[in-house]
Design a protein around this motif. Structure first.
Motif, PDB file in Angstrom:
ATOM      1  N   UNK A  32       0.833  -1.206   0.000  1.00  0.00           N
ATOM      2  CA  UNK A  32       0.000   0.000   0.000  1.00  0.00           C
ATOM      3  C   UNK A  32       0.866   1.254   0.000  1.00  0.00           C
ATOM      4  N   UNK A  33       1.912   1.262   0.828  1.00  0.00           N
ATOM      5  CA  UNK A  33       2.813   2.415   0.877  1.00  0.00           C
ATOM      6  C   UNK A  33       3.504   2.626  -0.472  1.00  0.00           C
ATOM      7  N   UNK A  34       3.899   1.529  -1.099  1.00  0.00           N
ATOM      8  CA  UNK A  34       4.531   1.604  -2.425  1.00  0.00           C
ATOM      9  C   UNK A  34       3.577   2.218  -3.449  1.00  0.00           C
ATOM     10  N   UNK A  35       2.335   1.775  -3.450  1.00  0.00           N
ATOM     11  CA  UNK A  35       1.368   2.284  -4.424  1.00  0.00           C
ATOM     12  C   UNK A  35       1.103   3.766  -4.206  1.00  0.00           C
ATOM     13  N   UNK A  36       0.987   4.189  -2.947  1.00  0.00           N
ATOM     14  CA  UNK A  36       0.747   5.609  -2.660  1.00  0.00           C
ATOM     15  C   UNK A  36       1.940   6.453  -3.094  1.00  0.00           C
ATOM     16  N   UNK A  37       3.144   6.029  -2.700  1.00  0.00           N
ATOM     17  CA  UNK A  37       4.343   6.780  -3.070  1.00  0.00           C
ATOM     18  C   UNK A  37       4.507   6.846  -4.585  1.00  0.00           C
ATOM     19  N   UNK A  38       4.162   5.734  -5.252  1.00  0.00           N
ATOM     20  CA  UNK A  38       4.279   5.691  -6.711  1.00  0.00           C
ATOM     21  C   UNK A  38       3.314   6.672  -7.366  1.00  0.00           C
ATOM     22  N   UNK A  39       2.095   6.777  -6.827  1.00  0.00           N
ATOM     23  CA  UNK A  39       1.117   7.730  -7.359  1.00  0.00           C
ATOM     24  C   UNK A  39       1.639   9.155  -7.234  1.00  0.00           C
ATOM     25  N   UNK A  40       2.232   9.464  -6.089  1.00  0.00           N
ATOM     26  CA  UNK A  40       2.746  10.813  -5.854  1.00  0.00           C
ATOM     27  C   UNK A  40       3.928  11.104  -6.777  1.00  0.00           C
TER      28      UNK A  40
ATOM     29  N   UNK B 278       2.341  14.833   5.150  1.00  0.00           N
ATOM     30  CA  UNK B 278       1.114  15.540   4.756  1.00  0.00           C
ATOM     31  C   UNK B 278       0.633  15.070   3.389  1.00  0.00           C
ATOM     32  N   UNK B 279       1.572  14.822   2.494  1.00  0.00           N
ATOM     33  CA  UNK B 279       1.206  14.401   1.136  1.00  0.00           C
ATOM     34  C   UNK B 279       0.552  13.025   1.159  1.00  0.00           C
ATOM     35  N   UNK B 280       1.190  12.057   1.811  1.00  0.00           N
ATOM     36  CA  UNK B 280       0.649  10.695   1.799  1.00  0.00           C
ATOM     37  C   UNK B 280      -0.597  10.596   2.667  1.00  0.00           C
ATOM     38  N   UNK B 281      -0.758  11.529   3.606  1.00  0.00           N
ATOM     39  CA  UNK B 281      -1.946  11.519   4.451  1.00  0.00           C
ATOM     40  C   UNK B 281      -3.228  11.779   3.695  1.00  0.00           C
ATOM     41  N   UNK B 282      -3.104  12.328   2.492  1.00  0.00           N
ATOM     42  CA  UNK B 282      -4.279  12.546   1.646  1.00  0.00           C
ATOM     43  C   UNK B 282      -4.872  11.221   1.180  1.00  0.00           C
ATOM     44  N   UNK B 283      -4.024  10.195   1.068  1.00  0.00           N
ATOM     45  CA  UNK B 283      -4.442   8.922   0.484  1.00  0.00           C
ATOM     46  C   UNK B 283      -4.905   7.899   1.516  1.00  0.00           C
ATOM     47  N   UNK B 284      -4.468   8.028   2.754  1.00  0.00           N
ATOM     48  CA  UNK B 284      -4.815   7.025   3.759  1.00  0.00           C
ATOM     49  C   UNK B 284      -4.750   7.633   5.156  1.00  0.00           C
ATOM     50  N   UNK B 285      -5.465   7.009   6.089  1.00  0.00           N
ATOM     51  CA  UNK B 285      -5.417   7.447   7.488  1.00  0.00           C
ATOM     52  C   UNK B 285      -4.667   6.444   8.356  1.00  0.00           C
ATOM     53  N   UNK B 286      -4.197   5.353   7.750  1.00  0.00           N
ATOM     54  CA  UNK B 286      -3.482   4.326   8.502  1.00  0.00           C
ATOM     55  C   UNK B 286      -2.085   4.823   8.871  1.00  0.00           C
ATOM     56  N   UNK B 287      -1.783   4.849  10.171  1.00  0.00           N
ATOM     57  CA  UNK B 287      -0.526   5.412  10.647  1.00  0.00           C
ATOM     58  C   UNK B 287       0.700   4.701  10.105  1.00  0.00           C
ATOM     59  N   UNK B 288       0.676   3.371  10.081  1.00  0.00           N
ATOM     60  CA  UNK B 288       1.835   2.604   9.615  1.00  0.00           C
ATOM     61  C   UNK B 288       2.094   2.855   8.133  1.00  0.00           C
ATOM     62  N   UNK B 289       1.027   2.919   7.358  1.00  0.00           N
ATOM     63  CA  UNK B 289       1.178   3.162   5.927  1.00  0.00           C
ATOM     64  C   UNK B 289       1.696   4.573   5.664  1.00  0.00           C
ATOM     65  N   UNK B 290       1.188   5.542   6.414  1.00  0.00           N
ATOM     66  CA  UNK B 290       1.659   6.927   6.255  1.00  0.00           C
ATOM     67  C   UNK B 290       3.147   7.031   6.572  1.00  0.00           C
ATOM     68  N   UNK B 291       3.564   6.405   7.671  1.00  0.00           N
ATOM     69  CA  UNK B 291       4.971   6.471   8.078  1.00  0.00           C
ATOM     70  C   UNK B 291       5.885   5.859   7.016  1.00  0.00           C
ATOM     71  N   UNK B 292       5.484   4.682   6.488  1.00  0.00           N
ATOM     72  CA  UNK B 292       6.334   4.008   5.509  1.00  0.00           C
ATOM     73  C   UNK B 292       6.316   4.738   4.169  1.00  0.00           C
ATOM     74  N   UNK B 293       5.138   5.158   3.701  1.00  0.00           N
ATOM     75  CA  UNK B 293       5.063   5.873   2.430  1.00  0.00           C
ATOM     76  C   UNK B 293       5.845   7.182   2.511  1.00  0.00           C
ATOM     77  N   UNK B 294       5.840   7.834   3.670  1.00  0.00           N
ATOM     78  CA  UNK B 294       6.630   9.053   3.848  1.00  0.00           C
ATOM     79  C   UNK B 294       8.112   8.784   3.671  1.00  0.00           C
TER      80      UNK B 294
END
Length: 464
Positions: free
Chosen positions: A273-281, A340-356
């Motif tokens: 999930x973190x990979x997909x979010x970061x890739x979108x950004x 802040x950027x990845x927080x737009x895509x998800x509210x899951x703390x672990x995913x936000x931390x890793x995608x960041x």
């Protein structure tokens, strides 16, 4: 004797060249943004049908992307031939390249229809549950029927870009993608007498939009350039010689990145999930770079066609500085505002931390990525498409995938380690391509013997 640019041309400052690059690239970027908007609309509307439907369209889109890649890349040869013909003031050859592109697009479209008959094997290989595969095959089969329409339109748009007209393709793409967005909810959910046809409706909307785009570009071409020309086989061979390596590069590059994503998927749900979010950004930061890279291809081809070989380096420098600036700004924003950027895509703390963390890694490779995009674009425009193919494939399969496995699994660095492999790949490929350009190895791809002989002499002197 080689024709050289005049004194005024040689002394033009970098600041004067950057606006030329920008004027060619911004319509390309807008075109890409229109495709992004269309894809987001497709995802939104199909997502309202349900998770299975969304998964089916995602699976079918992956198959469509893989199959289209080779033909899309090959048709990029039209842009290179047209740009070089435009630079040499050979309007007839440029028009012949457009006709040759159409000639190639038709069998390419038929080939996709033929491949769609293998849909059962294709989707079994891609995986997914049986009912998801069934919907994916329906979507894929309809999209395959429209492939030829899109390829013809793409060939003519590549011609326009090659001769320096990037605004016409932009207008046509905006029109087609806007129609797709309007038709999506009508055909997916129904409207008045029009029944709801779900996933198939999304595919039909895309094919209708592609048909409208084709009519628009054919009308524009006929109005301004007349009928399609008879095509000498030499022009077809030139497009094949230049375009086939780009097609192969495109397909194998997608394959390498697909394997990279599969390695990430094995790490866990949060990592994927973190990979997909970061890739979108990161894909957003990629758009201006890609647009400038295509502008660099156009300018390099035109300068080579005009035999203004010293101008190739000057336009390359302007494109590189502009891309560094824009993608560098994205990199800074990734470092400063990653959570802040990845927080737009998800509210899951672990995913936000890793995608960041992944965005911080992305900030590291922004300038390397910019160098790869612009240098490869310039080399392609000069006709050195085989070298960029080998460099790109080697980067994907011998750097990205092995280092991703090493960092993520052997060294236990997880998703961050896998993304560090992207830094390794882009840094090495950027260095190889930049060295190729700096040493003027691209001149080996030129047909002009007056250029090749001096190059061989310089290489012999260096070897001595």
């Amino acid at each position: 004797m080689l024709r050289q640019p005049g004194v005024h041309q040689r002394r033009r400052s970098l600041a004067e060249r950057i606006p030329r690059v920008a004027s060619l690239s911004w319509p390309i970027v807008i075109s890409m943004l229109s495709f992004t908007a269309m894809e987001l609309a497709d995802t939104l509307f199909v997502g309202w049908l349900g998770t299975a439907e969304l998964a089916a369209v995602g699976l079918a889109t992956t198959a469509t992307f893989l199959i289209n890649g080779f033909f899309m890349g090959t048709l990029q040869g039209v842009s290179v031939v047209a740009s070089q013909a435009s630079g040499s003031d050979n309007k007839e050859r440029a028009l012949q390249s457009a006709s040759a592109g159409v000639l190639l697009a038709i069998p390419f479209g038929l080939a996709v229809v033929g491949l769609s008959l293998l849909d059962v094997w294709i989707f079994q290989a891609l995986g997914g549950e049986a009912h998801v595969q069934a919907m994916a095959r329906e979507y894929f089969g309809i999209r395959a029927l429209g492939a030829g329409l899109w390829y013809v339109s793409l060939a003519l748009c590549n011609y326009y870009q090659g001769v320096g007209d990037t605004r016409t393709p932009m207008k046509i793409n905006i029109l087609a993608n806007a129609i797709n967005i309007v038709l999506d909810p009508i055909l997916i959910f129904g409207f008045g007498p029009i029944p709801a046809i779900g996933v198939q409706g999304a595919a039909i909307a895309t094919v209708i939009a592609q048909g409208v785009g084709l009519v628009a570009v054919l009308w524009h071409f006929a109005r301004h350039s007349g009928l399609l020309r008879r095509v000498p086989m030499e022009v077809v061979r030139s497009i094949g010689r230049l375009g086939l390596p780009m097609g192969v590069h495109y397909v194998l590059g997608i394959g390498g990145f697909t394997l990279f994503t599969a390695l990430l998927a094995r790490l866990g749900t949060v990592e994927l999930a973190a990979h997909q979010i970061a890739l979108k950004v990161v894909s957003v930061s990629f758009l201006p770079g890609k647009g400038i890279g295509q502008a660099a291809t156009i300018l390099a081809g035109q300068h080579v066609g005009a035999r203004h070989y010293s101008e190739v380096a000057r336009s390359y420098q302007a494109a590189l500085v502009l891309t560094w600036l824009l993608m560098g700004l994205f990199g800074v924003s990734f470092v400063l505002f990653h959570e802040s950027i990845v927080g737009v895509f998800t509210s899951d703390g672990a995913t936000i931390a890793l995608a960041g963390k992944l965005l911080i890694v992305a900030a590291i490779f922004q300038l390397f990525d910019a160098t790869v995009i612009v240098t490869a674009g310039t080399l392609n425009g000069a006709g050195d498409t085989r070298f960029t193919m080998f460099a790109g494939i080697a980067g994907s399969w011998f750097l990205l995938v092995p280092f991703a496995y090493l960092f993520a699994y052997v060294m236990g660095m997880g998703a961050v380690g896998a993304w560090m492999a992207l830094v390794v790949e882009m840094a090495v490929v950027a260095g190889v391509l930049a060295l190729r350009f700096q040493r003027e190895g691209w001149r080996r791809a030129l047909v002009d013997p007056q250029v090749r002989r001096p190059l061989r002499a310089r290489l012999r002197r260096r070897a001595a």
